[in-house]
Every structure is written in C-alpha cells, then in structure tokens.
Scaffold this active site. Structure first.
Site, PDB file in Angstrom:
ATOM      1  N   ASN A  39       0.810  -1.218   0.000  1.00 22.45           N
ATOM      2  CA  ASN A  39       0.000   0.000   0.000  1.00 22.45           C
ATOM      3  C   ASN A  39       0.846   1.272   0.000  1.00 22.45           C
ATOM      4  OD1 ASN A  39       0.979  -0.036   2.610  1.00 22.45           O
ATOM      5  ND2 ASN A  39      -0.976   0.451   3.572  1.00 22.45           N
ATOM      6  N   LYS A  41       3.777   4.099  -1.461  1.00 22.64           N
ATOM      7  CA  LYS A  41       4.079   4.824  -2.694  1.00 22.64           C
ATOM      8  C   LYS A  41       5.372   4.278  -3.301  1.00 22.64           C
ATOM      9  CE  LYS A  41       5.235   9.626  -3.991  1.00 22.64           C
ATOM     10  NZ  LYS A  41       5.692   9.145  -5.251  1.00 22.64           N
ATOM     11  N   LYS A  43       5.675   2.054  -6.324  1.00 22.57           N
ATOM     12  CA  LYS A  43       5.688   0.824  -7.129  1.00 22.57           C
ATOM     13  C   LYS A  43       5.902   1.134  -8.615  1.00 22.57           C
ATOM     14  CE  LYS A  43       1.661  -0.095  -5.260  1.00 22.57           C
ATOM     15  NZ  LYS A  43       1.635   0.861  -4.130  1.00 22.57           N
ATOM     16  N   THR A  44       5.096   2.040  -9.136  1.00 19.46           N
ATOM     17  CA  THR A  44       5.237   2.418 -10.542  1.00 19.46           C
ATOM     18  C   THR A  44       6.559   3.140 -10.774  1.00 19.46           C
ATOM     19  OG1 THR A  44       2.842   2.513 -10.867  1.00 19.46           O
ATOM     20  CG2 THR A  44       4.192   3.772 -12.409  1.00 19.46           C
ATOM     21  N   THR A  45       6.952   3.986  -9.832  1.00 20.23           N
ATOM     22  CA  THR A  45       8.220   4.701  -9.938  1.00 20.23           C
ATOM     23  C   THR A  45       9.385   3.721 -10.024  1.00 20.23           C
ATOM     24  OG1 THR A  45       7.293   6.543  -8.680  1.00 20.23           O
ATOM     25  CG2 THR A  45       9.694   6.439  -8.847  1.00 20.23           C
ATOM     26  N   ARG A  53      16.700   1.852 -16.879  1.00 16.93           N
ATOM     27  CA  ARG A  53      17.925   1.041 -16.856  1.00 16.93           C
ATOM     28  C   ARG A  53      18.024   0.172 -18.101  1.00 16.93           C
ATOM     29  NH1 ARG A  53      18.542  -2.072 -11.476  1.00 16.93           N
ATOM     30  NH2 ARG A  53      19.401  -0.067 -10.848  1.00 16.93           N
ATOM     31  N   PHE A  94      -8.964   6.294 -14.091  1.00 14.11           N
ATOM     32  CA  PHE A  94      -9.220   5.536 -12.866  1.00 14.11           C
ATOM     33  C   PHE A  94     -10.606   4.921 -12.892  1.00 14.11           C
ATOM     34  CE2 PHE A  94      -5.984   8.606 -11.445  1.00 14.11           C
ATOM     35  CZ  PHE A  94      -5.045   7.709 -10.942  1.00 14.11           C
ATOM     36  N   TRP A  96     -12.525   4.255 -10.489  1.00 20.80           N
ATOM     37  CA  TRP A  96     -13.477   4.898  -9.584  1.00 20.80           C
ATOM     38  C   TRP A  96     -14.060   6.169 -10.198  1.00 20.80           C
ATOM     39  CZ3 TRP A  96      -8.391   3.870  -8.172  1.00 20.80           C
ATOM     40  CH2 TRP A  96      -7.499   4.949  -8.207  1.00 20.80           C
ATOM     41  N   GLU A 131      -0.091  -1.665 -12.660  1.00 18.23           N
ATOM     42  CA  GLU A 131      -1.413  -1.672 -12.023  1.00 18.23           C
ATOM     43  C   GLU A 131      -2.316  -2.800 -12.510  1.00 18.23           C
ATOM     44  OE1 GLU A 131      -1.551   0.282  -9.550  1.00 18.23           O
ATOM     45  OE2 GLU A 131      -0.583   2.199  -9.982  1.00 18.23           O
TER      46      GLU A 131
END
Length: 199
Positions: A39, A41, A43-45, A53, A94, A96, A131
């Site tokens: 949960n 911040k 993951k995508t970064t 790389r 999104f 939602w 995601e």
C-alpha cells in the site's frame, strides 16, 4: 589499528565471504518475474526506474498502463522518444472515476491484447504490467489467462507487475516480490500530488 577498526574489518571480511558465496551459487541466467506491491508509494516509480535502466543498455521495453494512463507521467514523457520503448495505455483513467464495469472491462481487454503481444515477443527484453493487480481484483482479467501468458513468455524476458494486493498466485510464481509499506503519505494530510515528484 584501533579495536573498533579491527572489529569493522573482521565484520566486513565475513560479509564479503557471504556475498561471494551467494554470487558463486547464482548460476542460472533467465528473465525474471518481479512483483512490486503493497500500500506504499513507489511501485510504478520503481518500475519506470528499471525501464530506464533497460533502455540505457539499448534493450526493447514494453509498458502497459492499466490505470494511470490518462495521467501525466514524467517518466513516460521523458522516455517517449526512445525508439526501443512501446507504451500501451488503457485510456479510461481511474476505475473509480468511470464507474462503468462493462466499458472498463472492454478497455482492459483491448490493452491486454497489447500486453499479450509484448509477452510473446522474444525481442522485448522487459515488459511492465503497471497496475494490473486491479484488473484481476475487479475481474476484468482472469488470473489463469495472465498466468499462462507469463509462463509462456520468452525465457530471457523479464516482467514487472505493479499494484496493491497482488494476487497470491502471482506472488507464488514471482522470483522477486517487493512490498512497499506506507508509513506516512502526504496525500492523507491534505497535500496534493506534486508534478515531477508524484507523477
């Protein structure tokens, strides 16, 4: 040499010995399955860092963005001109916001077709399924279909999966699982996402 320096040197010698042993034991060469979940911040970064790389070495990379595709993305903007990068976006934003399960499922299936093509291409060194965990959670994709595509991908291809609540079967088949843990998040204190930092 002081006692502290001697103890430090001995500790580093032991550490080096353990690391050298692990390096000697690592004899297999193949693509990996990496899962960045949790949960927190980043993951995508982290995935985009690995994309950078791989591109830096001249490898072909495919990125499929299942949720954040309509958002600005600094990494994507910076790397978009690299001829070795292909990005496919689920252009609904999104879930939602859309609140339309049928339309979201169609959009997911369309971009999943791009993902399957990338996963089947031995020339693509790295594939990021950004995601995708939400697509499985909401039932837009079937876990067995995703697993089959992952299992049948070229042996040298690495795949990164990002998103919260990664499916237990993906975690079980992954080579590396990193869980980002939220300790504190600025958004929860009323701070807006910041361009160039958060996206």
């Amino acid at each position: 040499m002081s006692d502290r320096d001697t103890r430090h040197q001995q500790a580093m010698q032991k550490l080096k010995s353990r690391v050298d042993e692990k390096i000697t034991q690592a004899t297999e060469q193949r693509g990996l399955l990496l899962v960045f979940t949790g949960n927190g911040k980043g993951k995508t970064t982290a995935a985009w860092g690995t994309v950078t790389r791989a591109l830096g070495y001249g490898y072909r990379v495919g990125v499929v963005q299942f949720i954040k595709g309509l958002w600005e993305c600094g990494e994507r903007e910076r790397l978009a001109k690299d001829s070795n990068l292909e990005v496919a976006i689920m252009a609904t934003g999104f879930t939602w916001d859309t609140q339309d399960r049928e339309a979201d499922t169609r959009a997911c299936q369309a971009v999943w077709a791009d993902a399957q093509r990338m996963l089947g291409d031995p020339g693509v060194y790295l594939v990021v399924l950004d995601e995708i965990t939400y697509m499985l959670k909401f039932g837009y994709l079937n876990i067995q279909v995703v697993k089959k595509a992952l299992e049948e991908r070229p042996a040298e291809q690495t795949v990164i999966i990002t998103g919260r609540n990664a499916h237990r079967e993906l975690i079980a088949m992954a080579d590396t699982v990193t869980e980002m843990q939220e300790v504190r998040h600025a958004f929860n204190s009323g701070l807006q996402a910041r361009r160039g930092i958060d996206f």
